[in-house]
Structures are given as structure tokens and as C-alpha cells.
Write a protein that holds these residues in place. Structure first.
Motif, PDB file in Angstrom:
ATOM      1  N   PHE A 148      -4.111   3.565  -1.064  1.00  0.00           N
ATOM      2  CA  PHE A 148      -4.225   2.615  -2.168  1.00  0.00           C
ATOM      3  C   PHE A 148      -3.622   1.302  -1.705  1.00  0.00           C
ATOM      4  CE2 PHE A 148      -4.412   6.735  -4.051  1.00  0.00           C
ATOM      5  CZ  PHE A 148      -5.204   6.617  -5.175  1.00  0.00           C
ATOM      6  N   ILE A 149      -4.411   0.240  -1.750  1.00  0.00           N
ATOM      7  CA  ILE A 149      -3.948  -1.070  -1.315  1.00  0.00           C
ATOM      8  C   ILE A 149      -3.976  -2.019  -2.509  1.00  0.00           C
ATOM      9  CG2 ILE A 149      -4.331  -3.015   0.250  1.00  0.00           C
ATOM     10  CD1 ILE A 149      -5.909  -0.938   2.032  1.00  0.00           C
ATOM     11  N   ILE A 150      -2.807  -2.504  -2.878  1.00  0.00           N
ATOM     12  CA  ILE A 150      -2.734  -3.535  -3.913  1.00  0.00           C
ATOM     13  C   ILE A 150      -2.932  -4.851  -3.176  1.00  0.00           C
ATOM     14  CG2 ILE A 150      -1.333  -4.635  -5.690  1.00  0.00           C
ATOM     15  CD1 ILE A 150       0.120  -1.910  -5.973  1.00  0.00           C
ATOM     16  N   VAL A 151      -4.136  -5.375  -3.266  1.00  0.00           N
ATOM     17  CA  VAL A 151      -4.517  -6.582  -2.535  1.00  0.00           C
ATOM     18  C   VAL A 151      -3.828  -7.800  -3.131  1.00  0.00           C
ATOM     19  CG1 VAL A 151      -6.461  -8.028  -1.816  1.00  0.00           C
ATOM     20  CG2 VAL A 151      -6.720  -5.529  -1.895  1.00  0.00           C
ATOM     21  N   SER A 152      -3.782  -7.845  -4.463  1.00  0.00           N
ATOM     22  CA  SER A 152      -3.149  -8.972  -5.145  1.00  0.00           C
ATOM     23  C   SER A 152      -2.654  -8.510  -6.511  1.00  0.00           C
ATOM     24  CB  SER A 152      -4.121 -10.142  -5.295  1.00  0.00           C
ATOM     25  OG  SER A 152      -5.230  -9.765  -6.090  1.00  0.00           O
ATOM     26  N   ALA A 153      -1.780  -9.322  -7.089  1.00  0.00           N
ATOM     27  CA  ALA A 153      -1.192  -8.987  -8.385  1.00  0.00           C
ATOM     28  C   ALA A 153      -1.161 -10.230  -9.271  1.00  0.00           C
ATOM     29  CB  ALA A 153       0.210  -8.428  -8.203  1.00  0.00           C
ATOM     30  N   PHE A 154      -0.885 -10.009 -10.549  1.00  0.00           N
ATOM     31  CA  PHE A 154      -0.789 -11.109 -11.509  1.00  0.00           C
ATOM     32  C   PHE A 154       0.597 -11.760 -11.494  1.00  0.00           C
ATOM     33  CE2 PHE A 154      -4.299  -8.612 -13.290  1.00  0.00           C
ATOM     34  CZ  PHE A 154      -5.241  -9.608 -13.452  1.00  0.00           C
ATOM     35  N   ASP A 155       1.536 -11.186 -10.748  1.00  0.00           N
ATOM     36  CA  ASP A 155       2.895 -11.711 -10.669  1.00  0.00           C
ATOM     37  C   ASP A 155       3.442 -11.375  -9.279  1.00  0.00           C
ATOM     38  OD1 ASP A 155       5.392 -12.768 -11.320  1.00  0.00           O
ATOM     39  OD2 ASP A 155       5.531 -11.712 -13.228  1.00  0.00           O
TER      40      ASP A 155
ATOM     41  N   GLU B 119       0.817  -1.213   0.000  1.00  0.00           N
ATOM     42  CA  GLU B 119       0.000   0.000   0.000  1.00  0.00           C
ATOM     43  C   GLU B 119       0.845   1.255   0.000  1.00  0.00           C
ATOM     44  OE1 GLU B 119      -1.430   1.231   4.328  1.00  0.00           O
ATOM     45  OE2 GLU B 119      -1.963  -0.865   3.905  1.00  0.00           O
ATOM     46  N   PHE B 120       0.184   2.353  -0.362  1.00  0.00           N
ATOM     47  CA  PHE B 120       0.786   3.676  -0.237  1.00  0.00           C
ATOM     48  C   PHE B 120      -0.329   4.663   0.090  1.00  0.00           C
ATOM     49  CE2 PHE B 120      -0.112   2.984  -4.713  1.00  0.00           C
ATOM     50  CZ  PHE B 120      -0.731   4.153  -5.128  1.00  0.00           C
ATOM     51  N   ILE B 121       0.067   5.743   0.762  1.00  0.00           N
ATOM     52  CA  ILE B 121      -0.891   6.777   1.162  1.00  0.00           C
ATOM     53  C   ILE B 121      -0.486   8.098   0.534  1.00  0.00           C
ATOM     54  CG2 ILE B 121      -1.844   8.115   3.094  1.00  0.00           C
ATOM     55  CD1 ILE B 121      -1.500   5.611   4.846  1.00  0.00           C
ATOM     56  N   ILE B 122      -1.470   8.754  -0.068  1.00  0.00           N
ATOM     57  CA  ILE B 122      -1.285  10.078  -0.658  1.00  0.00           C
ATOM     58  C   ILE B 122      -1.934  11.105   0.263  1.00  0.00           C
ATOM     59  CG2 ILE B 122      -1.977  11.570  -2.574  1.00  0.00           C
ATOM     60  CD1 ILE B 122      -1.604   9.194  -4.426  1.00  0.00           C
ATOM     61  N   CYS B 123      -1.180  12.186   0.550  1.00  0.00           N
ATOM     62  CA  CYS B 123      -1.662  13.286   1.388  1.00  0.00           C
ATOM     63  C   CYS B 123      -1.853  14.525   0.519  1.00  0.00           C
ATOM     64  CB  CYS B 123      -0.649  13.575   2.490  1.00  0.00           C
ATOM     65  SG  CYS B 123      -1.059  15.023   3.480  1.00  0.00           S
ATOM     66  N   PHE B 124      -3.044  15.114   0.592  1.00  0.00           N
ATOM     67  CA  PHE B 124      -3.332  16.320  -0.193  1.00  0.00           C
ATOM     68  C   PHE B 124      -2.999  17.611   0.558  1.00  0.00           C
ATOM     69  CE2 PHE B 124      -6.271  13.076  -1.856  1.00  0.00           C
ATOM     70  CZ  PHE B 124      -5.881  13.093  -3.179  1.00  0.00           C
ATOM     71  N   HIS B 125      -2.839  17.547   1.864  1.00  0.00           N
ATOM     72  CA  HIS B 125      -2.587  18.719   2.727  1.00  0.00           C
ATOM     73  C   HIS B 125      -3.732  19.724   2.692  1.00  0.00           C
ATOM     74  CE1 HIS B 125       1.419  17.465   3.817  1.00  0.00           C
ATOM     75  NE2 HIS B 125       1.706  17.265   2.543  1.00  0.00           N
ATOM     76  N   ARG B 126      -4.905  19.280   2.271  1.00  0.00           N
ATOM     77  CA  ARG B 126      -6.118  20.108   2.245  1.00  0.00           C
ATOM     78  C   ARG B 126      -7.292  19.189   1.966  1.00  0.00           C
ATOM     79  NH1 ARG B 126      -4.991  22.984  -3.601  1.00  0.00           N
ATOM     80  NH2 ARG B 126      -4.242  21.090  -4.573  1.00  0.00           N
TER      81      ARG B 126
END
Length: 143
Positions: free
Chosen positions: A117-124, A48-55
């Protein structure tokens, strides 16, 4: 108010957390506006990664360019800190051999100060996120 790409680093947006990092492909690449750069996972899932908008923002449309992502969950919060996320969208993406996945999501109730955003699963074993853009407007400062 004009619509803008709320996820652009030129708008002050930051990636404040990522569960994996490769010095050649850091998470900041997701929002740098350069189509040649990307963030890559380093194996196990979920990632996962987190995006911060600061607003506070209102997102109307998200466009995600990725490669080998199978299931993607997006959570949002309007908190001042990255807590109390609620699930917003979960999508199974189509595998596109040799080309980027280009997923467009029309947003409902898209108010947020942070997106996870959480990438739960991938194709590889590895997946990559090349860009995230969010069309919308800044609503207010974080108070």
C-alpha cells in the motif's frame, strides 16, 4: 472454502514493512482488529507498508479505513518474497472532514501473497490508516 478477513492478524497476516513508525501508532495497528488504533505517517510522501499473508490468497473485496489520504496505490505479488510487485489499484480518495475515509474496492484478479500500500499523497502533512480488511479465501500454502 469459507470467506474470511485475510488481513486480520488472527489469520497470521503481518505488516512486514512500513516506511514510518511512531511507537504510539505502530503499523501493526492496521490489522489488529481494534477500531481505536491506527498507523500514522510521519511526514513526507510517498509512505508505504507491506502486508504478508504467508500463503496464496484470492481477495474479492478490500475495505480501507483511513484519514487524510489523498491518493492510494495498491500493488500485489504472488512471489514467495516481497518482490516483483505489479500495480493493482490506484484511487483518489475523497476528503471527509472530521471522519474516516471508508474506501471499498471490489477486486479483480486478486491473487496475492503480499500487498504493498503506497500513500502517494495526502490532504495534510500526516495521514493515518485505521484498518485494512480483505474478504476472500486462502488458495494454497506458499510453495
Amino acid at each position: 472454502m469459507r470467506k474470511t478477513d485475510l488481513c486480520s492478524s488472527t489469520e497470521g497476516t503481518e505488516v512486514i514493512l512500513a516506511t514510518s513508525s511512531d511507537e504510539k501508532h505502530p503499523p501493526e495497528n492496521i490489522i489488529d482488529g481494534n477500531p481505536e488504533t491506527f498507523w500514522t505517517t510521519t511526514g513526507m510522501f510517498p509512505q508505504e507498508f507491506i502486508i504478508c499473508f504467508h500463503r496464496n490468497v484470492k481477495i474479492e473485496k478490500l475495505v480501507i479505513q483511513s484519514y487524510l489520504v489523498r491518493t492510494l496505490r495498491i500493488e500485489k505479488t504472488t512471489s514467495k518474497e516481497p518482490f516483483d510487485f505489479e500495480q493493482w489499484v490506484e484511487k483518489d480518495l475523497v476528503h471527509t472532514e472530521g471522519q474516516l475515509q471508508n474506501e471499498e474496492i471490489v477486486a479483480r484478479d486478486g491473487y496475492a501473497t503480499f500487498l504493498r500500500f503506497i500513500i502517494v499523497s495526502a490532504f495534510d502533512h500526516f495521514a493515518s490508516v485505521h484498518s485494512i480488511s480483505a474478504e476472500g479465501i486462502a488458495v494454497s500454502s506458499v510453495s
